[in-house]
Write a protein that holds these residues in place. Structure first.
Motif, mmCIF file in Angstrom:
data_model
loop_
_atom_site.group_PDB
_atom_site.id
_atom_site.type_symbol
_atom_site.label_atom_id
_atom_site.label_comp_id
_atom_site.label_asym_id
_atom_site.label_seq_id
_atom_site.Cartn_x
_atom_site.Cartn_y
_atom_site.Cartn_z
ATOM 1 N N PHE A 87 0.853 -1.192 0.000
ATOM 2 C CA PHE A 87 0.000 0.000 0.000
ATOM 3 C C PHE A 87 0.891 1.246 0.000
ATOM 4 C CE2 PHE A 87 -2.178 -3.501 1.962
ATOM 5 C CZ PHE A 87 -3.472 -3.445 1.459
ATOM 6 N N PHE A 88 0.559 2.199 -0.868
ATOM 7 C CA PHE A 88 1.401 3.374 -1.051
ATOM 8 C C PHE A 88 0.575 4.651 -0.886
ATOM 9 C CE2 PHE A 88 2.985 -0.180 -3.443
ATOM 10 C CZ PHE A 88 4.360 -0.169 -3.263
ATOM 11 N N ILE A 89 1.022 5.546 0.002
ATOM 12 C CA ILE A 89 0.301 6.802 0.207
ATOM 13 C C ILE A 89 1.281 7.977 0.305
ATOM 14 C CG2 ILE A 89 -1.660 5.738 1.388
ATOM 15 C CD1 ILE A 89 -0.412 6.729 4.040
ATOM 16 N N ASP A 90 0.765 9.176 0.080
ATOM 17 C CA ASP A 90 1.530 10.405 0.274
ATOM 18 C C ASP A 90 1.388 10.875 1.722
ATOM 19 O OD1 ASP A 90 2.253 10.491 -2.419
ATOM 20 O OD2 ASP A 90 0.527 11.735 -2.974
ATOM 21 N N ARG A 91 2.432 11.516 2.221
ATOM 22 C CA ARG A 91 2.396 12.048 3.595
ATOM 23 C C ARG A 91 1.455 13.253 3.677
ATOM 24 N NH1 ARG A 91 5.808 12.233 8.154
ATOM 25 N NH2 ARG A 91 4.731 13.470 9.727
ATOM 26 N N ASP A 92 1.495 14.119 2.648
ATOM 27 C CA ASP A 92 0.694 15.346 2.627
ATOM 28 C C ASP A 92 1.036 16.211 3.849
ATOM 29 O OD1 ASP A 92 -0.557 14.426 0.285
ATOM 30 O OD2 ASP A 92 -2.064 13.339 1.428
ATOM 31 N N PHE A 93 0.074 16.988 4.320
ATOM 32 C CA PHE A 93 0.257 17.783 5.535
ATOM 33 C C PHE A 93 -0.365 17.067 6.730
ATOM 34 C CE2 PHE A 93 0.401 21.764 2.742
ATOM 35 C CZ PHE A 93 1.775 21.878 2.850
ATOM 36 N N ASP A 94 -0.360 15.741 6.695
ATOM 37 C CA ASP A 94 -0.989 14.944 7.744
ATOM 38 C C ASP A 94 0.051 14.387 8.709
ATOM 39 O OD1 ASP A 94 -3.474 15.300 6.468
ATOM 40 O OD2 ASP A 94 -3.095 13.590 5.149
ATOM 41 N N SER A 96 1.910 11.276 10.404
ATOM 42 C CA SER A 96 2.286 9.984 9.837
ATOM 43 C C SER A 96 1.318 8.897 10.293
ATOM 44 C CB SER A 96 3.705 9.617 10.262
ATOM 45 O OG SER A 96 4.035 8.307 9.848
ATOM 46 N N VAL A 97 1.003 7.961 9.405
ATOM 47 C CA VAL A 97 0.108 6.862 9.780
ATOM 48 C C VAL A 97 0.828 5.839 10.655
ATOM 49 C CG1 VAL A 97 -1.329 7.102 7.719
ATOM 50 C CG2 VAL A 97 0.630 5.557 7.666
ATOM 51 N N ASN A 98 2.170 5.851 10.613
ATOM 52 C CA ASN A 98 2.976 4.937 11.443
ATOM 53 C C ASN A 98 2.510 3.495 11.318
ATOM 54 O OD1 ASN A 98 4.839 6.783 12.601
ATOM 55 N ND2 ASN A 98 3.240 7.509 13.999
ATOM 56 N N GLU A 99 2.366 3.043 10.100
ATOM 57 C CA GLU A 99 1.947 1.665 9.840
ATOM 58 C C GLU A 99 3.010 1.018 8.948
ATOM 59 O OE1 GLU A 99 0.932 -1.670 9.678
ATOM 60 O OE2 GLU A 99 -0.733 -0.618 10.684
ATOM 61 N N GLU A 100 3.728 0.033 9.499
ATOM 62 C CA GLU A 100 4.854 -0.551 8.773
ATOM 63 C C GLU A 100 4.447 -1.267 7.492
ATOM 64 O OE1 GLU A 100 6.894 -3.456 11.011
ATOM 65 O OE2 GLU A 100 5.144 -4.741 11.357
ATOM 66 N N LEU A 101 3.188 -1.660 7.393
ATOM 67 C CA LEU A 101 2.723 -2.356 6.188
ATOM 68 C C LEU A 101 2.276 -1.397 5.091
ATOM 69 C CD1 LEU A 101 0.687 -5.266 7.842
ATOM 70 C CD2 LEU A 101 3.060 -5.271 7.046
ATOM 71 N N VAL A 102 2.308 -0.104 5.379
ATOM 72 C CA VAL A 102 1.919 0.917 4.403
ATOM 73 C C VAL A 102 3.123 1.805 4.124
ATOM 74 C CG1 VAL A 102 0.426 2.897 3.939
ATOM 75 C CG2 VAL A 102 -0.475 0.912 5.186
ATOM 76 N N TYR A 103 3.453 1.998 2.842
ATOM 77 C CA TYR A 103 4.549 2.906 2.509
ATOM 78 C C TYR A 103 4.012 4.331 2.429
ATOM 79 C CZ TYR A 103 8.284 5.451 0.335
ATOM 80 O OH TYR A 103 9.255 6.390 0.087
ATOM 81 N N GLU A 104 4.674 5.234 3.150
ATOM 82 C CA GLU A 104 4.294 6.637 3.184
ATOM 83 C C GLU A 104 5.496 7.476 2.744
ATOM 84 O OE1 GLU A 104 1.886 9.186 6.454
ATOM 85 O OE2 GLU A 104 3.763 8.294 7.162
ATOM 86 N N THR A 105 5.295 8.392 1.819
ATOM 87 C CA THR A 105 6.410 9.195 1.322
ATOM 88 C C THR A 105 7.043 10.008 2.459
ATOM 89 O OG1 THR A 105 4.916 11.018 0.713
ATOM 90 C CG2 THR A 105 5.469 9.422 -1.013
ATOM 91 N N PRO A 106 8.366 10.144 2.468
ATOM 92 C CA PRO A 106 9.042 10.948 3.489
ATOM 93 C C PRO A 106 8.875 12.440 3.221
ATOM 94 C CG PRO A 106 10.637 10.123 1.923
ATOM 95 C CD PRO A 106 9.320 9.495 1.551
ATOM 96 N N CYS A 107 8.419 12.778 2.023
ATOM 97 C CA CYS A 107 8.147 14.160 1.636
ATOM 98 C C CYS A 107 6.633 14.332 1.503
ATOM 99 C CB CYS A 107 8.838 14.487 0.313
ATOM 100 S SG CYS A 107 8.582 13.227 -0.964
#
Length: 299
Positions: A87-94, A96-107
């Motif tokens: 699973f791939f998501i953008d960080r945005d202005f949110d 962090s979801v802090n879910e190791e099974l989900v990839y979140e952009t560092p930017c």
């Protein structure tokens, strides 16, 4: 379409993505199923193919919320735990979801992987056939950094205002910020002319342009700006705006090479298409270590 109907469609989107998976997964126990926001697969797909030694299937979920809703749906269906899912998501202005099974952009988003000096350097080398020792290369890289810095400065207030909206929405449990943004700033907010980037807006003008937005104070906006105004600030700002700058800068180069010849003396056949720029320049975009690490678990 009223807000209630729109919300219902958003909630149903995760079910649609889940059903797409069900149709695909039969007989494909060893494959990888990738769930993306919108068209983010244009960036991720080449990385998945390069780093994963198995067949994969991209599934577009529409937006970030839908990706996360789909992820949660799988948690309630033990029958599908045996399948490999990314699973791939953008960080945005949110937060962090802090879910190791989900990839979140560092930017902020995938777009920030493109709109930077590293990616621009690769474009100069491979599309304009310049080396790092060429005079034109040095001039253009310096100009790119200068203009990106100028664009960042002129859009910081708008980014800070929008970041303040997102924070207030999160802290107060609102369903929406009341704002829907385009890929570029509102008309007449900024002149994006290379060499003469200049903004023409303030908080009063922003509020007038977005009358349905959550109310945020000047202090809340200032605090948001202070948080954004850090090292590598370009990574923290809204990616689609940064990509808008990048697209315009590349067009400036193409015009210079083929018409004005102020910096580049040789014509170029290189061109960028707004609709396909993510795919076209994907090979030059940054691949962060955290993405490589995330994908490595699926080998």
């Amino acid at each position: 379409m009223n807000p209630g109907e729109l919300l219902k469609l958003t909630e149903e989107a995760s079910t649609v993505a889940f059903h797409k998976f069900i149709l695909l997964c039969k007989g494909r126990d060893t494959d990888l199923f990738c769930f993306f926001e919108g068209k983010d697969s244009q960036y991720y797909s080449s990385r998945v193919r390069q780093l994963i030694k198995r067949k994969y299937h991209p599934i577009s979920c529409g937006n970030k919320k839908t990706v996360l809703d789909t992820f949660r749906l799988f948690k309630n269906h033990n029958d599908y735990q045996k399948y490999s899912k990314a699973f791939f998501i953008d960080r945005d202005f949110d937060e962090s979801v802090n879910e190791e099974l989900v990839y979140e952009t560092p930017c902020y988003s995938v777009e920030n992987f493109y709109a930077n000096s590293e990616c621009f350097t690769e474009v100069l080398k491979n599309e304009f056939s310049l080396t790092e020792e060429d005079k034109e290369f040095k001039i253009l890289l310096s100009l790119f950094k200068k203009e990106l810095s100028s664009f960042t400065k002129e859009t910081l207030l708008f980014n800070g205002w929008y970041a303040a909206l997102k924070k207030k929405k999160r802290e107060n449990g609102y369903k929406s910020t009341g704002v829907s943004l385009d890929d570029k700033l509102p008309k007449d907010f900024i002149c994006l002319k290379i060499g003469a980037i200049k903004s023409d807006y303030d908080l009063k003008k922003i509020r007038k342009c977005f009358p349905n937005a959550i109310e945020v104070s000047n202090e809340e906006v200032s605090n948001a700006i202070a948080q954004l105004n850090c090292i590598k600030i370009e990574d923290k700002l809204r990616g689609k705006f940064q990509m808008w700058f990048f697209y315009n800068f590349l067009h400036f180069l193409i015009e210079d090479a083929n018409k004005s010849k102020t910096i580049l003396k040789s014509k170029t056949k290189f061109n960028v298409d707004r609709a396909n720029i993510y795919t076209q320049l994907s090979q030059y975009a940054i691949t962060p270590e955290c993405l490589e690490s995330y994908l490595s678990r699926f080998n």
